[in-house]
Design an enzyme around this catalytic site. Structure first.
Site: not given
Ligand code: 13P
Length: 338
Positions: A46, A136, A177, A219
């Site tokens: 990772r 986030k 998000e 987001k």
């Molecule tokens: P994706 O663009 O692969 O959907 O991932 C963005 C992300 O941070 C999801 O939480």
């Protein structure tokens, strides 16, 4: 950090021509990604993978910020520099995913609630100490015949608002998000309707919790046909439906939207972003915060082999450049030919 500094950071994340690399996969999610290249999910693999991504020369021209995972923010690049400091030195803003994942919502078949509020104030203070400047939190909304319920939308909006308020209190810019998944056979109008309902509740709840809209980013998912829907909307239709939905629900005080890619193919995500940016001016910056749509070709090219690092970085730089162009509405399919 003062209120004004938070606003400056939020705006820097959506600077024209740039966007965010979401590299905050949990151990479970990165396991799935590594499986696709038959690579063991070890801490060092990772670290090596993220090292390859973050040290890509030139990426900073198109990448304004990187979202890290709790393990990653504590790891170092191959030369011993901690990842947050490495990113800062390239002019890339380090951020951190602070939710603890979506868990089944009790007594609500098929729905989830994102956890992670307990102890969040202390974790935010630590992450800020480690160099994070934004955060986030992802809520996951699933479409089904009888879902999402208002209960699920309200519970998730509450989590997002508590997270956003705590982040601002800690001097961090929250990225809120609420992802309405594209999984399912629903058509684009159903995706639009659920996204609209979700965003209304989210912004009502953010206001209740006194979250400063100027110092956050949204987001959102793009509004699309469900993955299994036989009738797939065109790029222009999806861009139009997405913007209509955002205009109906997102206050103009929010400086920018950073779309997630959500499982679209990388080129399709770029096309949608480009279509939205090439129309008449929107009241917010229309940016990106892509995970898969930026990383997929790089992951495939890398395949866990140190001999493939240069090819993998080229792949990341290429997708970053394409999405940087889409931010300005000047992307075209011919860019893919190089
Ligand atoms: P994706 O663009 O692969 O959907 O991932 C963005 C992300 O941070 C999801 O939480």
């Amino acid at each position: 950090m003062t209120a004004h500094e938070l606003e400056i950071t939020a705006r820097a994340l959506v600077a024209p021509g740039k966007g965010i690399l979401a590299a905050d996969e949990s151990h479970g999610t990165i396991e799935k990604r590594f499986k696709s290249i038959s690579l063991q999910n070890t801490e060092d693999n990772r670290r090596a993978y993220r090292d390859m991504l973050f040290t890509t020369p030139g990426a900073e021209e198109f990448i304004s910020g990187v979202i890290l995972y709790d393990e990653t923010i504590r790891q170092n690049a191959h030369d011993g520099t901690p990842f947050p400091q490495l990113l800062e030195s390239k002019g890339i803003i380090p951020g951190i995913k602070v939710d603890l994942g979506a868990k089944p919502l009790a007594l609500a078949e098929g729905e989830t609630i994102t956890e992670g509020l307990d102890g969040l104030r202390e974790r935010l203070a630590e992450h800020r100490e480690l160099g994070a400047r934004f955060t986030k939190w992802r809520a996951v909304i699933t479409i089904g015949a009888a879902i999402p319920s208002d209960t699920c939308l309200r519970a998730n909006a509450h989590g997002l608002a508590r997270f956003a308020a705590l982040s601002q209190e800690a001097g961090l810019v929250p990225i809120v998000e609420p992802e309405v998944l594209m999984d399912g056979d629903h058509d684009i109008s159903r995706h639009a309707e659920v996204t609209q309902r979700t965003l209304r509740i989210v912004f009502d709840t953010l206001a209740e919790h006194r979250v400063r809209l100027e110092a956050m980013l949204l987001k959102p998912n793009m509004v699309l046909s469900g993955k299994e829907c036989p009738q797939q909307a065109s790029v222009a239709e999806a861009a139009e439906a997405t913007l209509r939905c955002m205009k109906r629900t997102v206050p103009v005080a929010v400086p920018g939207l950073v779309f997630l890619s959500g499982g679209q193919s990388d080129a399709r995500a770029t096309e949608h972003l480009n279509a939205m940016n090439s129309g008449s001016a929107a009241p917010w910056e229309l940016g990106f915060s892509f995970g898969r749509a930026l990383q997929a070709p790089a992951l495939k090219a890398w395949a866990g082999q140190s001999g493939n690092i240069a090819a993998a970085r080229r792949a990341l730089l290429h997708r970053s450049r394409c999405n940087g162009a889409a931010r300005l509405g000047i992307y075209s399919a011919t860019m893919e030919a190089v």
